[in-house]
Design a protein around this motif. Sequence first.
Motif, mmCIF file in Angstrom:
data_model
loop_
_atom_site.group_PDB
_atom_site.id
_atom_site.type_symbol
_atom_site.label_atom_id
_atom_site.label_comp_id
_atom_site.label_asym_id
_atom_site.label_seq_id
_atom_site.Cartn_x
_atom_site.Cartn_y
_atom_site.Cartn_z
ATOM 1 N N GLU A 1 -25.194 121.109 68.548
ATOM 2 C CA GLU A 1 -25.250 119.794 67.918
ATOM 3 C C GLU A 1 -26.504 119.061 68.398
ATOM 4 N N MET A 2 -26.839 119.277 69.655
ATOM 5 C CA MET A 2 -28.068 118.771 70.261
ATOM 6 C C MET A 2 -28.870 119.970 70.705
ATOM 7 N N PRO A 3 -30.182 120.014 70.466
ATOM 8 C CA PRO A 3 -31.075 119.035 69.854
ATOM 9 C C PRO A 3 -30.858 118.802 68.368
ATOM 10 N N GLY A 4 -30.049 119.591 67.673
ATOM 11 C CA GLY A 4 -29.793 119.297 66.265
ATOM 12 C C GLY A 4 -30.738 120.007 65.315
ATOM 13 N N PRO B 1 -34.548 104.967 71.664
ATOM 14 C CA PRO B 1 -34.058 106.344 71.814
ATOM 15 C C PRO B 1 -32.822 106.567 70.950
ATOM 16 N N LYS B 2 -32.652 107.808 70.509
ATOM 17 C CA LYS B 2 -31.523 108.126 69.630
ATOM 18 C C LYS B 2 -30.205 107.956 70.378
ATOM 19 N N GLY B 3 -29.223 107.417 69.668
ATOM 20 C CA GLY B 3 -27.905 107.219 70.265
ATOM 21 C C GLY B 3 -27.939 106.279 71.462
ATOM 22 N N LYS B 4 -28.970 105.441 71.536
ATOM 23 C CA LYS B 4 -29.170 104.511 72.663
ATOM 24 C C LYS B 4 -29.146 105.256 74.008
ATOM 25 N N PHE B 5 -29.563 106.508 73.995
ATOM 26 C CA PHE B 5 -29.551 107.346 75.192
ATOM 27 C C PHE B 5 -31.006 107.721 75.485
ATOM 28 N N GLY B 6 -31.617 106.976 76.398
ATOM 29 C CA GLY B 6 -33.053 107.154 76.630
ATOM 30 C C GLY B 6 -33.403 107.481 78.060
ATOM 31 N N LYS C 1 -20.736 120.193 75.663
ATOM 32 C CA LYS C 1 -20.178 120.621 74.370
ATOM 33 C C LYS C 1 -21.230 120.499 73.268
ATOM 34 N N MET C 2 -22.011 119.398 73.328
ATOM 35 C CA MET C 2 -23.033 119.191 72.291
ATOM 36 C C MET C 2 -24.099 120.282 72.309
ATOM 37 N N VAL C 3 -24.559 120.652 73.517
ATOM 38 C CA VAL C 3 -25.607 121.686 73.541
ATOM 39 C C VAL C 3 -25.005 123.053 73.264
ATOM 40 N N ASP D 1 -19.042 109.416 79.895
ATOM 41 C CA ASP D 1 -19.036 109.804 78.477
ATOM 42 C C ASP D 1 -19.777 111.117 78.256
ATOM 43 N N TYR D 2 -20.695 111.452 79.148
ATOM 44 C CA TYR D 2 -21.511 112.643 78.962
ATOM 45 C C TYR D 2 -21.058 113.793 79.861
ATOM 46 N N ILE D 3 -20.775 113.473 81.130
ATOM 47 C CA ILE D 3 -20.540 114.528 82.121
ATOM 48 C C ILE D 3 -19.255 114.257 82.887
ATOM 49 N N ALA E 1 -38.050 119.810 77.805
ATOM 50 C CA ALA E 1 -38.588 120.565 76.674
ATOM 51 C C ALA E 1 -37.824 120.283 75.389
ATOM 52 N N LYS E 2 -36.518 120.032 75.483
ATOM 53 C CA LYS E 2 -35.711 120.031 74.264
ATOM 54 C C LYS E 2 -35.070 118.692 73.895
ATOM 55 N N CYS E 3 -35.130 117.720 74.761
ATOM 56 C CA CYS E 3 -34.441 116.460 74.447
ATOM 57 C C CYS E 3 -35.378 115.256 74.461
ATOM 58 N N LEU E 4 -36.561 115.439 75.029
ATOM 59 C CA LEU E 4 -37.421 114.287 75.312
ATOM 60 C C LEU E 4 -37.866 113.559 74.040
ATOM 61 N N ASP E 5 -38.057 114.327 72.950
ATOM 62 C CA ASP E 5 -38.515 113.720 71.693
ATOM 63 C C ASP E 5 -37.610 112.578 71.251
ATOM 64 N N CYS E 6 -36.340 112.693 71.535
ATOM 65 C CA CYS E 6 -35.392 111.704 71.011
ATOM 66 C C CYS E 6 -34.710 110.880 72.102
ATOM 67 N N HIS E 7 -34.739 111.366 73.334
ATOM 68 C CA HIS E 7 -34.038 110.648 74.407
ATOM 69 C C HIS E 7 -34.945 110.324 75.582
ATOM 70 N N GLY E 8 -36.240 110.294 75.326
ATOM 71 C CA GLY E 8 -37.187 110.054 76.408
ATOM 72 C C GLY E 8 -37.231 108.590 76.813
ATOM 73 N N TYR F 1 -35.806 112.566 61.626
ATOM 74 C CA TYR F 1 -34.849 111.477 61.719
ATOM 75 C C TYR F 1 -33.462 112.058 61.507
ATOM 76 N N VAL F 2 -32.592 111.850 62.480
ATOM 77 C CA VAL F 2 -31.243 112.396 62.363
ATOM 78 C C VAL F 2 -30.245 111.258 62.502
ATOM 79 N N GLY F 3 -28.994 111.575 62.275
ATOM 80 C CA GLY F 3 -27.936 110.578 62.423
ATOM 81 C C GLY F 3 -28.097 109.464 61.414
HETATM 82 C C1 HEC Z 1 -34.256 115.266 66.999
HETATM 83 C C2 HEC Z 1 -33.706 114.283 67.839
HETATM 84 C C3 HEC Z 1 -32.790 114.690 68.960
HETATM 85 C C4 HEC Z 1 -32.997 115.614 69.942
HETATM 86 C C5 HEC Z 1 -34.210 116.522 70.131
HETATM 87 C C6 HEC Z 1 -31.875 115.536 70.816
HETATM 88 N N1 HEC Z 1 -31.007 114.593 70.365
HETATM 89 FE FE1 HEC Z 1 -29.321 113.932 71.330
HETATM 90 N N2 HEC Z 1 -29.008 112.577 69.851
HETATM 91 C C7 HEC Z 1 -29.793 112.415 68.734
HETATM 92 C C8 HEC Z 1 -29.177 111.419 67.882
HETATM 93 C C9 HEC Z 1 -29.713 110.945 66.553
HETATM 94 C C10 HEC Z 1 -28.042 110.982 68.538
HETATM 95 C C11 HEC Z 1 -27.056 109.943 68.048
HETATM 96 C C12 HEC Z 1 -26.015 110.633 67.243
HETATM 97 C C13 HEC Z 1 -25.048 109.671 66.672
HETATM 98 O O1 HEC Z 1 -24.946 108.559 67.187
HETATM 99 O O2 HEC Z 1 -24.392 110.083 65.722
HETATM 100 C C14 HEC Z 1 -27.950 111.729 69.777
HETATM 101 C C15 HEC Z 1 -26.948 111.551 70.691
HETATM 102 C C16 HEC Z 1 -26.863 112.237 71.893
HETATM 103 C C17 HEC Z 1 -25.857 112.021 72.886
HETATM 104 C C18 HEC Z 1 -24.733 111.013 72.800
HETATM 105 C C19 HEC Z 1 -25.277 109.638 73.093
HETATM 106 C C20 HEC Z 1 -24.215 108.595 72.861
HETATM 107 O O3 HEC Z 1 -23.945 107.855 73.782
HETATM 108 O O4 HEC Z 1 -23.648 108.571 71.762
HETATM 109 C C21 HEC Z 1 -26.099 112.898 73.895
HETATM 110 C C22 HEC Z 1 -25.309 113.038 75.186
HETATM 111 C C23 HEC Z 1 -27.259 113.668 73.519
HETATM 112 N N3 HEC Z 1 -27.698 113.236 72.313
HETATM 113 C C24 HEC Z 1 -27.789 114.673 74.283
HETATM 114 C C25 HEC Z 1 -28.904 115.397 73.924
HETATM 115 C C26 HEC Z 1 -29.422 116.467 74.720
HETATM 116 C C27 HEC Z 1 -28.866 116.951 76.038
HETATM 117 C C28 HEC Z 1 -30.512 116.938 74.063
HETATM 118 C C29 HEC Z 1 -31.414 118.096 74.450
HETATM 119 C C30 HEC Z 1 -30.776 119.348 74.716
HETATM 120 C C31 HEC Z 1 -30.675 116.165 72.842
HETATM 121 N N4 HEC Z 1 -29.667 115.247 72.806
HETATM 122 C C32 HEC Z 1 -31.699 116.324 71.939
HETATM 123 C C33 HEC Z 1 -30.961 113.062 68.456
HETATM 124 C C34 HEC Z 1 -31.525 114.052 69.235
#
Ligand code: HEC
Length: 291
Positions: free
Chosen positions: A91-94, A53-58, A85-87, A71-73, A40-47, A216-218
């Motif tokens: 910081e995420m979803p941002g 995918p954002k942050g090369k995390f798809g 920590k991010m959630v 790096d994540y867990i 529900a909350k991450c797929l838009d950017c990490h699907g 668009y973030v980051g």
């Molecule tokens: C609106 C887009 C968006 C959503 C929604 C989003 N993210 Fe992200 N995420 C990003 C961006 C952009 C980056 C890269 C940030 C950077 O490199 O500074 C990122 C980076 C990350 C990273 C680090 C990846 C790396 O290797 O650097 C993790 C982990 C992550 N997100 C987890 C999540 C999780 C979990 C969720 C859902 C709860 C989520 N994100 C939702 C945009 C999003």
Amino acid sequence: MKFFLPLTVLLLALASFVRAADDPAEGVKAATKVREIFEAKCLDCHGPELPRPKGKFGYVLDLKRVADNPDYIERGKPDKSDLFKMVEDDEMPGEDANVPPLTRDEKDIVKRWIELGAPDAPQVAGETTSAAPKTAEAKQLMPFWKRLLRYIGRMHPVSTHFPVALMFVAVFAEGIAWWTRRDSWLQTVRFLVVLAALGAISAAALGWINAYFASYVGQAAPILKWHRWLGTGTAIWAVVCAALAMIHECREGTTERQRLRGALLLGAFLVGVSGFLGSALIYGLDHYAWN
Ligand code: HEC
């Protein structure tokens, strides 16, 4: 009534015992819920379907792969897991996301999942179908006019090809005019540059609509800003070029003609840079790199 207190104590003790016993079913349940939350909350950017995918995390739904990435867990230790920590810190979803941050409950589920060692849960058959109505429901929440507007905005990338090509061809035609010294070529230049200006205005308008619905973030956020304003400036400049071509007679050798020529060259340059920044939003700034 006499038995009420001891009975309650006993029941509570029993309940906490059941809770404390880490039964594997709890792990699977937590993992299933975590996957729902991520869906529900991450797929838009990490699907997994996203080309970039954002942050090369798809692979946010592939819990095993997520949990295996140190790096994540860090299994069992939410406080040392960057993903948690991010959630936790929202910081995420941002802020730029189309979805709200995780609720307290959702954060606790993610936390518990990591505490339990971040187990995987089997993908239940039909899970995707059960999620589908949810997204359909979410779409219904947007009023029709807004969805229509969003759809129209999606025409922005395709629309930009017109001003880009027309502006380049106008410069080419102007080059032939200069080479052959034939005034008749000016008609072609006029035709091209007026169409380019009309195309640029439409492309810019569609771009503003498209950006309204995008997040668009980051690294991409400043690119969008530059693309937006440079694109808007380019459209205005294309109108200036069209005006220069139409207002004056622009005979070969006059200052008016030279001015038009310079304006066209600048216009082609601007349209090229704007186009590059636009495609960088999709493919990244390095998409012309050889490797
Ligand atoms: C609106 C887009 C968006 C959503 C929604 C989003 N993210 Fe992200 N995420 C990003 C961006 C952009 C980056 C890269 C940030 C950077 O490199 O500074 C990122 C980076 C990350 C990273 C680090 C990846 C790396 O290797 O650097 C993790 C982990 C992550 N997100 C987890 C999540 C999780 C979990 C969720 C859902 C709860 C989520 N994100 C939702 C945009 C999003």
